[in-house]
Design a protein around this motif. Structure first.
Motif, PDB file in Angstrom:
ATOM      1  N   LYS A   1       9.298 -16.065  10.061  1.00  0.00           N
ATOM      2  CA  LYS A   1       8.689 -15.501  10.906  1.00  0.00           C
ATOM      3  C   LYS A   1      10.076 -14.278  11.531  1.00  0.00           C
ATOM      4  O   LYS A   1       9.838 -12.866  11.370  1.00  0.00           O
ATOM      5  CB  LYS A   1       7.999 -16.166  12.149  1.00  0.00           C
ATOM      6  N   LEU A   2      11.069 -14.974  12.243  1.00  0.00           N
ATOM      7  CA  LEU A   2      12.573 -13.933  12.790  1.00  0.00           C
ATOM      8  C   LEU A   2      12.592 -12.396  11.372  1.00  0.00           C
ATOM      9  O   LEU A   2      12.535 -11.478  12.188  1.00  0.00           O
ATOM     10  CB  LEU A   2      13.499 -14.821  13.058  1.00  0.00           C
TER      11      LEU A   2
ATOM     12  N   CYS B   1      11.009 -11.936   8.555  1.00  0.00           N
ATOM     13  CA  CYS B   1      10.209 -10.901   8.082  1.00  0.00           C
ATOM     14  C   CYS B   1       9.570  -9.919   9.209  1.00  0.00           C
ATOM     15  O   CYS B   1       9.514  -9.013   8.627  1.00  0.00           O
ATOM     16  CB  CYS B   1       9.289 -11.824   7.806  1.00  0.00           C
ATOM     17  N   ASP B   2       9.318 -10.624  10.842  1.00  0.00           N
ATOM     18  CA  ASP B   2       9.499  -9.775  12.036  1.00  0.00           C
ATOM     19  C   ASP B   2      10.212  -8.731  11.775  1.00  0.00           C
ATOM     20  O   ASP B   2      10.082  -7.108  12.171  1.00  0.00           O
ATOM     21  CB  ASP B   2       8.932 -10.039  13.813  1.00  0.00           C
ATOM     22  N   LEU B   3      11.791  -9.366  11.795  1.00  0.00           N
ATOM     23  CA  LEU B   3      12.694  -8.461  12.310  1.00  0.00           C
ATOM     24  C   LEU B   3      12.504  -7.474  11.033  1.00  0.00           C
ATOM     25  O   LEU B   3      13.110  -5.994  10.978  1.00  0.00           O
ATOM     26  CB  LEU B   3      14.118  -8.650  11.956  1.00  0.00           C
TER      27      LEU B   3
ATOM     28  N   ARG C   1      10.124  -5.898   9.058  1.00  0.00           N
ATOM     29  CA  ARG C   1       8.471  -5.317   9.048  1.00  0.00           C
ATOM     30  C   ARG C   1       9.136  -4.252  10.802  1.00  0.00           C
ATOM     31  O   ARG C   1       8.610  -2.968  10.119  1.00  0.00           O
ATOM     32  CB  ARG C   1       7.218  -6.611   9.638  1.00  0.00           C
ATOM     33  N   ALA C   2       9.629  -5.123  11.488  1.00  0.00           N
ATOM     34  CA  ALA C   2       9.777  -3.637  12.590  1.00  0.00           C
ATOM     35  C   ALA C   2      11.691  -2.492  11.892  1.00  0.00           C
ATOM     36  O   ALA C   2      11.206  -1.619  12.913  1.00  0.00           O
ATOM     37  CB  ALA C   2      10.698  -4.362  13.663  1.00  0.00           C
ATOM     38  N   HIS C   3      11.948  -2.407  10.813  1.00  0.00           N
ATOM     39  CA  HIS C   3      12.901  -1.772  10.421  1.00  0.00           C
ATOM     40  C   HIS C   3      11.584  -1.134   9.150  1.00  0.00           C
ATOM     41  O   HIS C   3      12.410  -0.598   8.304  1.00  0.00           O
ATOM     42  CB  HIS C   3      13.890  -2.884   9.749  1.00  0.00           C
ATOM     43  N   GLU C   4      10.076  -1.430   9.285  1.00  0.00           N
ATOM     44  CA  GLU C   4       9.139  -0.393   8.521  1.00  0.00           C
ATOM     45  C   GLU C   4       9.764  -1.091   6.463  1.00  0.00           C
ATOM     46  O   GLU C   4       9.715  -0.501   5.809  1.00  0.00           O
ATOM     47  CB  GLU C   4       9.877   1.368   8.108  1.00  0.00           C
TER      48      GLU C   4
END
Length: 120
Positions: free
Chosen positions: A16-17, A19-21, A23-26
């Protein structure tokens, strides 16, 4: 067009960490929890990058790297290993298997993204 990354990690919180990171960077992050399905999933989505753990059940990261690099359609995709193995000999073994980058856990978020950006 957003870049795709396949994230192979058996630990749910780390998955999760990462993937979230990303995704936050597009990035478009595709999570895979089991290394046994990673090669098939990579062949389906043809990611721009593969981020993967080394210590996983069923299939080790070393075995997975070798399988990915042996596949003609996947061998050019950069692989970034993210692992708790942090010794010098560990990094050499991981890179020797075919990984293009190595980040040790616990990760620094900035260092993680620097390594991702250096590969793409």
């Amino acid at each position: 067009m957003a870049k795709k990354v396949l994230v192979v990690e058996d630990n749910e919180l780390n998955l999760k960490l990462f993937c979230d990171l990303l995704r936050a960077h597009e990035w478009v992050a595709e999570p895979v929890r089991d290394g046994r399905t990673a090669v098939a999933r990579a062949a389906e989505i043809l990611p721009d990058l593969i981020v993967m753990d080394i210590q996983m059940p069923h299939v080790t990261g070393y075995e997975l790297i070798l399988a990915l690099k042996a596949d003609p359609t996947l061998k050019a995709i950069p692989i970034m290993a993210v692992t708790a193995y942090s010794g010098r000999e560990d990094e050499e073994r991981i890179r020797g298997a075919g990984a293009d980058a190595y980040v040790s856990k616990p990760i620094s978020l900035a260092r993680f993204m620097e390594a991702v950006n250096a590969l793409t």
